[in-house]
Enzyme design. Sequence first.
Site, short mmCIF file in Angstrom:
data_model
loop_
_atom_site.label_atom_id
_atom_site.label_comp_id
_atom_site.label_asym_id
_atom_site.label_seq_id
_atom_site.Cartn_x
_atom_site.Cartn_y
_atom_site.Cartn_z
N LYS A 91 71.00 96.10 19.88
CA LYS A 91 69.76 97.05 20.27
C LYS A 91 69.39 98.03 19.16
CE LYS A 91 73.95 97.81 21.28
NZ LYS A 91 75.10 97.92 22.10
N GLU A 116 68.01 89.46 25.08
CA GLU A 116 68.28 89.89 26.36
C GLU A 116 69.49 90.86 26.67
OE1 GLU A 116 66.62 89.05 29.68
OE2 GLU A 116 68.07 90.77 29.82
N VAL A 119 81.42 90.30 20.72
CA VAL A 119 80.48 89.44 21.33
C VAL A 119 80.44 87.99 20.71
CG1 VAL A 119 78.00 89.35 22.09
CG2 VAL A 119 79.34 91.52 21.87
N GLU A 172 80.98 100.98 20.98
CA GLU A 172 80.55 100.46 19.69
C GLU A 172 81.58 100.68 18.49
OE1 GLU A 172 77.11 99.50 19.39
OE2 GLU A 172 77.39 99.25 21.28
N GLY A 192 73.94 94.68 28.92
CA GLY A 192 75.03 93.49 28.50
C GLY A 192 74.54 92.12 29.55
N LYS A 199 68.47 101.59 23.86
CA LYS A 199 68.15 100.76 24.78
C LYS A 199 66.60 101.16 25.96
CE LYS A 199 72.63 99.21 25.28
NZ LYS A 199 74.20 99.53 25.90
N ILE A 253 73.45 91.90 32.35
CA ILE A 253 72.35 91.71 33.39
C ILE A 253 70.98 91.18 32.80
CG2 ILE A 253 71.31 93.22 34.96
CD1 ILE A 253 72.90 95.38 34.46
N VAL A 288 70.12 94.94 26.08
CA VAL A 288 69.93 95.96 27.29
C VAL A 288 70.76 95.46 28.29
CG1 VAL A 288 68.52 97.12 28.63
CG2 VAL A 288 67.89 96.56 26.27
N ASP A 335 73.12 105.12 21.77
CA ASP A 335 73.04 103.65 22.41
C ASP A 335 72.05 103.67 23.48
OD1 ASP A 335 74.33 100.98 22.54
OD2 ASP A 335 74.51 101.65 24.46
N1 HSE Z 1 78.61 100.16 23.41
C1 HSE Z 1 77.78 99.71 24.44
C2 HSE Z 1 78.06 100.19 25.91
C3 HSE Z 1 78.04 98.08 24.36
O1 HSE Z 1 79.11 100.65 25.98
O2 HSE Z 1 77.23 99.75 26.65
C4 HSE Z 1 77.02 97.24 24.92
O3 HSE Z 1 75.64 97.52 24.59
#
Ligand code: HSE
Length: 406
Positions: free
Chosen positions: A100, A124, A12, A186, A129, A201, A131, A127, A197
């Site tokens: 997150k 932003e 990222v 991740e 990615g 979120k 969007i 949650v 994850d």
């Molecule tokens: N590992 C997370 C996913 C990355 O696959 O959605 C994005 O938050």
Amino acid sequence: MINVAILGFGVVGSGTAALITENADVIKNKIGEEVYVKRILDLRDFPDSPFADRITHDINDIVADPEISIVCELIGGLHPAYEFTVAAMNAGKSVVTSNKEIVATFGVELLEIAARNGVHYMFEAAVGGGIPVLRPLAEDVAVVNAIERVDGILNGTTNYILTQMKENGASFADALSGAQKNGYAEADPSADIEGKDTCRKICILGAIAFGKLVDVSSVSTVGITGVTLSDIENAEKMGYSVKLIGSAFKDAEGRIVELVRPCFVPHGTPLAPVSDVFNGISVRGNYVGDVMFYGRGAGSEPTASAVASDVARIAGGAAVAVAPWTPAADNEVGDPSAVPALYYVCADTDSVIDVEKHFGAIGKLVTDNGSVCIVLREKVTLSELKEKIAAAGSSFAVSSVIEVLG
Ligand code: HSE
């Protein structure tokens, strides 16, 4: 000029540095300010990178630099991300993150620290990615609607795995390896496949929707490791797609219920066709009805887009402070196993009649190996369903129980 620092030059971080640099004119034309990546913190050196001369290994080069006003924390994990975030905000810098875990864990406190310092804490990218979902939810939909529920496919990795298994008959391991190669997973992919994850979120979405942050440890969380190729194939034959869903809603007593589990999603409903790395988030407000957010939920470029949008909001003076959250008290949190739902139940037996009689079915499938799979006719709580399964005794062995969304 607005100077930005990036903490973490991974998937990222490198995408964010590239976007802010390559789209500098786009951003300047929109906000009337030049945004420049002045420093990048990482433990590693990147001698071949165009950003090589901006790499530092010392957080103080950023925290103590009065020219840097926005810090993008893109390290992930809780520590040292937490300490760096607090130090940056206490030094008068706004912080933007895609992390997150830190927002779901320390969001209440970090929003307080931001407010106390008169800076922004924005997330932003944490949650969905790429969007834009948190800002429209916080600044539009949830301002004028009582939010009734949020259901989302919130993890790109698991959605990619489920799609690969369904469409290509891929093994779980091969599909996960593909997600890792694409930069979706991740660092520790167990957070993806075990649902943690998604749990983080849905806690963030719930906090935006209801103003209360539910503790991640009290969210019932089931990932996709127990989902079999047979479950996926049976679902398709019966008119459903298997998706990992995070949900947040109010129960009949007005308590917040949050949970993560694989679901059968009926074909013809908006979340069913959301495939590959895409995420979909369905929000129901009491006046607007159902609103759907859709786009790429993971990966370098989409996530960078969300990070950069927060940066541009702050740099252009258009950022609205995220409203403070309070932690949800125990008596404000409901028990998902007490909420009635429809279930898919699969039993190893050659007696269709027994299974159907025992549970009452609206959909039924007898598989090639003799298993009987049904979708319950009536909603039951998970506790009631478990009692029914126990009551079946040895007449048949239940091999799979999956909630049907809706
Ligand atoms: N590992 C997370 C996913 C990355 O696959 O959605 C994005 O938050």
